[in-house]
Motif scaffolding. Sequence first.
Motif, PDB file in Angstrom:
ATOM      1  N   SER A  36      18.347 -26.804 -53.939  1.00 33.72           N
ATOM      2  CA  SER A  36      17.093 -26.134 -54.280  1.00 33.72           C
ATOM      3  C   SER A  36      16.149 -27.058 -55.045  1.00 33.72           C
ATOM      4  O   SER A  36      14.941 -27.097 -54.781  1.00 33.72           O
ATOM      5  CB  SER A  36      17.405 -24.889 -55.124  1.00 33.72           C
ATOM      6  OG  SER A  36      16.232 -24.203 -55.477  1.00 33.72           O
ATOM      7  N   GLY A  50      17.815 -20.745 -53.948  1.00 36.60           N
ATOM      8  CA  GLY A  50      18.566 -21.379 -55.016  1.00 36.60           C
ATOM      9  C   GLY A  50      18.280 -20.766 -56.372  1.00 36.60           C
ATOM     10  O   GLY A  50      19.196 -20.522 -57.170  1.00 36.60           O
ATOM     11  N   VAL A  95      24.189 -25.513 -54.809  1.00 27.83           N
ATOM     12  CA  VAL A  95      22.987 -24.681 -54.706  1.00 27.83           C
ATOM     13  C   VAL A  95      21.857 -25.274 -55.530  1.00 27.83           C
ATOM     14  O   VAL A  95      20.708 -25.387 -55.066  1.00 27.83           O
ATOM     15  CB  VAL A  95      23.298 -23.239 -55.169  1.00 27.83           C
ATOM     16  CG1 VAL A  95      22.012 -22.409 -55.232  1.00 27.83           C
ATOM     17  CG2 VAL A  95      24.301 -22.577 -54.237  1.00 27.83           C
ATOM     18  N   GLN A  96      22.166 -25.669 -56.760  1.00 25.26           N
ATOM     19  CA  GLN A  96      21.138 -26.200 -57.652  1.00 25.26           C
ATOM     20  C   GLN A  96      20.549 -27.485 -57.123  1.00 25.26           C
ATOM     21  O   GLN A  96      19.321 -27.669 -57.118  1.00 25.26           O
ATOM     22  CB  GLN A  96      21.734 -26.424 -59.052  1.00 25.26           C
ATOM     23  CG  GLN A  96      20.713 -26.742 -60.131  1.00 25.26           C
ATOM     24  CD  GLN A  96      20.295 -28.203 -60.152  1.00 25.26           C
ATOM     25  OE1 GLN A  96      21.084 -29.076 -59.756  1.00 25.26           O
ATOM     26  NE2 GLN A  96      19.070 -28.477 -60.582  1.00 25.26           N
ATOM     27  N   PHE A 118      25.646 -22.165 -47.966  1.00 24.72           N
ATOM     28  CA  PHE A 118      24.927 -23.115 -48.813  1.00 24.72           C
ATOM     29  C   PHE A 118      25.396 -24.539 -48.541  1.00 24.72           C
ATOM     30  O   PHE A 118      24.601 -25.479 -48.550  1.00 24.72           O
ATOM     31  CB  PHE A 118      25.127 -22.764 -50.290  1.00 24.72           C
ATOM     32  CG  PHE A 118      24.468 -21.487 -50.701  1.00 24.72           C
ATOM     33  CD1 PHE A 118      23.130 -21.465 -51.071  1.00 24.72           C
ATOM     34  CD2 PHE A 118      25.176 -20.295 -50.727  1.00 24.72           C
ATOM     35  CE1 PHE A 118      22.515 -20.289 -51.453  1.00 24.72           C
ATOM     36  CE2 PHE A 118      24.569 -19.111 -51.108  1.00 24.72           C
ATOM     37  CZ  PHE A 118      23.242 -19.109 -51.464  1.00 24.72           C
TER      38      PHE A 118
END
Length: 318
Positions: free
Chosen positions: A20, A301, A16-17, A259
């Motif tokens: 994003s 995110g 996710v990080q 995701f």
Amino acid sequence: MTHTTAHADNGHLSTVQRWSSRALHWLHTAHQHNRGHRLDGMTADPADPNSTYKPLGECALAASLILREGVAGADDLRAARSLLDSCWRQLQDGDLLYERQLRHLTLTDPLELYAHFFRAGYHHRPLEKLLAEYADLCAPHVVEMVPNRRLAVANARRITGIGTEPDWGRLAEQTWLGATPEPWAIDWKTGYDITHTVFHLTDWGARPKGLPADLAAYLRAWLPVWVDIWLEVGQWDLVGELLIVDACIGDPVCGPEPFRQLAAVQHDDGLTPRDSDTVTDDLHQAVADHEHTAVVAVVTGTLTLSRALGAAAASAPA
């Protein structure tokens, strides 16, 4: 078993990080190079607000939420602040919003855009004074608009502290989501209507209890189904918006797989396509086509990481 689950969660959050952050830096680069030429000749009355004016507000929203949540790394925080500064300059340090509102009493977009900057500490005192004066009039409150847009205006007033507190329950009841209709009746446009109802009732996840309990239960039951449907047909932008909803309503229910799929379709330069159609090689057109999806990726995110880290901190032993 506990160790394996924690490891999987860490892997999910890393995905996710990374997804994003790459979207944020793609946005930042696009603005640095002025791809799309949105600002050439832009005035208080843009010829096409959806291609010149509105995208600035969307970028400001994403950047302001990064700063609000405070879970991004140093590079992302710098990029977010730089993006906000750029958007603010392009709006002539708020003068363009002031002029637009001064000319058009019943337009709500100057307030809606200004709220994103206000959230991040930017101020235009003459605009605030003008908005406060207009809030005492009848006309701005009776402009005919779709119900979720009325929620957007109410939330912008809440963020800026301008105007009186509305009846949030009544506003929610007037939306499609407020009726909790047959879930199979949803279509592409209604999907976006639902997401925006949640965004504004919860102030982009800052007030999860702002969503009535029955609506939250309805969403928890049907979000995974809707996400699966739009993943299957390759509507990545709408999937991202539904995942923002998942982060706004409390404990997420959609899991890591959406995701993973969104990260898998992201390009090496950070562009996340809005759908499964072929992406043009023209850089300016690519920004015009896919900037909104980058904004969605950044917001998704940011809120997903913030909620996950907040939940982990809350459950940690004292």
